[in-house]
Design a protein around this motif. Structure first.
Motif, PDB file in Angstrom:
ATOM      1  N   THR A   1       0.868  -1.167   0.000  1.00  9.26           N
ATOM      2  CA  THR A   1       0.000   0.000   0.000  1.00  9.26           C
ATOM      3  C   THR A   1       0.907   1.218   0.000  1.00  9.26           C
ATOM      4  N   VAL A   2       0.630   2.133  -0.913  1.00  7.84           N
ATOM      5  CA  VAL A   2       1.534   3.274  -1.097  1.00  7.84           C
ATOM      6  C   VAL A   2       0.748   4.576  -1.027  1.00  7.84           C
ATOM      7  N   ARG A   3       1.311   5.531  -0.340  1.00  3.18           N
ATOM      8  CA  ARG A   3       0.777   6.894  -0.351  1.00  3.18           C
ATOM      9  C   ARG A   3       1.766   7.739  -1.136  1.00  3.18           C
ATOM     10  N   PHE A   4       1.242   8.639  -2.000  1.00  4.55           N
ATOM     11  CA  PHE A   4       2.142   9.479  -2.775  1.00  4.55           C
ATOM     12  C   PHE A   4       1.602  10.891  -2.889  1.00  4.55           C
ATOM     13  N   THR A   5       2.521  11.800  -3.171  1.00  2.71           N
ATOM     14  CA  THR A   5       2.179  13.221  -3.262  1.00  2.71           C
ATOM     15  C   THR A   5       1.467  13.514  -4.585  1.00  2.71           C
ATOM     16  N   ASP A   6       0.918  14.712  -4.693  1.00  2.00           N
ATOM     17  CA  ASP A   6       0.290  15.125  -5.947  1.00  2.00           C
ATOM     18  C   ASP A   6       1.302  15.135  -7.090  1.00  2.00           C
ATOM     19  N   THR A   7       2.530  15.536  -6.806  1.00  3.00           N
ATOM     20  CA  THR A   7       3.583  15.550  -7.828  1.00  3.00           C
ATOM     21  C   THR A   7       3.873  14.133  -8.308  1.00  3.00           C
ATOM     22  N   GLU A   8       3.964  13.193  -7.380  1.00  2.00           N
ATOM     23  CA  GLU A   8       4.210  11.799  -7.744  1.00  2.00           C
ATOM     24  C   GLU A   8       3.024  11.238  -8.524  1.00  2.00           C
ATOM     25  N   LYS A   9       1.815  11.628  -8.137  1.00  2.00           N
ATOM     26  CA  LYS A   9       0.609  11.180  -8.842  1.00  2.00           C
ATOM     27  C   LYS A   9       0.628  11.668 -10.287  1.00  2.00           C
ATOM     28  N   LYS A  10       1.051  12.914 -10.499  1.00  3.24           N
ATOM     29  CA  LYS A  10       1.151  13.452 -11.860  1.00  3.24           C
ATOM     30  C   LYS A  10       2.170  12.669 -12.686  1.00  3.24           C
ATOM     31  N   ALA A  11       3.287  12.299 -12.069  1.00  2.00           N
ATOM     32  CA  ALA A  11       4.308  11.526 -12.775  1.00  2.00           C
ATOM     33  C   ALA A  11       3.768  10.146 -13.155  1.00  2.00           C
TER      34      ALA A  11
ATOM     35  N   ILE B   1       3.629   1.923 -11.214  1.00  2.27           N
ATOM     36  CA  ILE B   1       4.654   1.649 -10.200  1.00  2.27           C
ATOM     37  C   ILE B   1       5.443   0.403 -10.579  1.00  2.27           C
ATOM     38  N   GLN B   2       4.757  -0.640 -11.059  1.00  2.67           N
ATOM     39  CA  GLN B   2       5.448  -1.844 -11.512  1.00  2.67           C
ATOM     40  C   GLN B   2       6.392  -1.518 -12.661  1.00  2.67           C
ATOM     41  N   TYR B   3       5.940  -0.669 -13.580  1.00  5.66           N
ATOM     42  CA  TYR B   3       6.778  -0.237 -14.701  1.00  5.66           C
ATOM     43  C   TYR B   3       8.069   0.408 -14.193  1.00  5.66           C
ATOM     44  N   LEU B   4       7.941   1.296 -13.209  1.00  3.25           N
ATOM     45  CA  LEU B   4       9.121   1.963 -12.670  1.00  3.25           C
ATOM     46  C   LEU B   4      10.062   0.992 -11.972  1.00  3.25           C
ATOM     47  N   VAL B   5       9.513   0.029 -11.242  1.00  7.08           N
ATOM     48  CA  VAL B   5      10.352  -0.973 -10.576  1.00  7.08           C
ATOM     49  C   VAL B   5      11.103  -1.790 -11.613  1.00  7.08           C
ATOM     50  N   LEU B   6      10.413  -2.210 -12.667  1.00  9.59           N
ATOM     51  CA  LEU B   6      11.083  -2.985 -13.711  1.00  9.59           C
ATOM     52  C   LEU B   6      12.150  -2.169 -14.422  1.00  9.59           C
ATOM     53  N   GLN B   7      11.894  -0.898 -14.663  1.00  8.49           N
ATOM     54  CA  GLN B   7      12.915  -0.023 -15.254  1.00  8.49           C
ATOM     55  C   GLN B   7      14.153   0.038 -14.368  1.00  8.49           C
ATOM     56  N   HIS B   8      13.929   0.105 -13.065  1.00 12.53           N
ATOM     57  CA  HIS B   8      15.031   0.121 -12.108  1.00 12.53           C
ATOM     58  C   HIS B   8      15.828  -1.183 -12.190  1.00 12.53           C
ATOM     59  N   ILE B   9      15.133  -2.302 -12.275  1.00 17.02           N
ATOM     60  CA  ILE B   9      15.805  -3.597 -12.368  1.00 17.02           C
ATOM     61  C   ILE B   9      16.592  -3.695 -13.674  1.00 17.02           C
TER      62      ILE B   9
END
Length: 50
Positions: free
Chosen positions: A11-21, A38-46
């Motif tokens: 479960t993740v809470r994020f800011t308005d800026t993060e939501k826009k991203a 979020i999964q996309y970003l994790v895979l990009q990191h991997i």
């Protein structure tokens, strides 16, 4: 490569800026939902090792 089961939940809470991203990732067609973005970003990191 075997497909891994998605058994872990976060479960993740994020800011308005993060939501826009995350919304931009969705708008660009790279994901359909915030969870997918979020999964996309994790895979990009991997993949990129950043």
């Amino acid at each position: 490569m075997m497909k891994e089961n998605k058994n872990n939940i976060a479960t993740v809470r994020f800011t308005d800026t993060e939501k826009k991203a995350l919304q931009k990732i969705i708008d660009d067609g790279k994901a359909k939902t915030y969870a997918g973005a979020i999964q996309y970003l994790v895979l990009q990191h991997i993949i990129l090792g950043k």
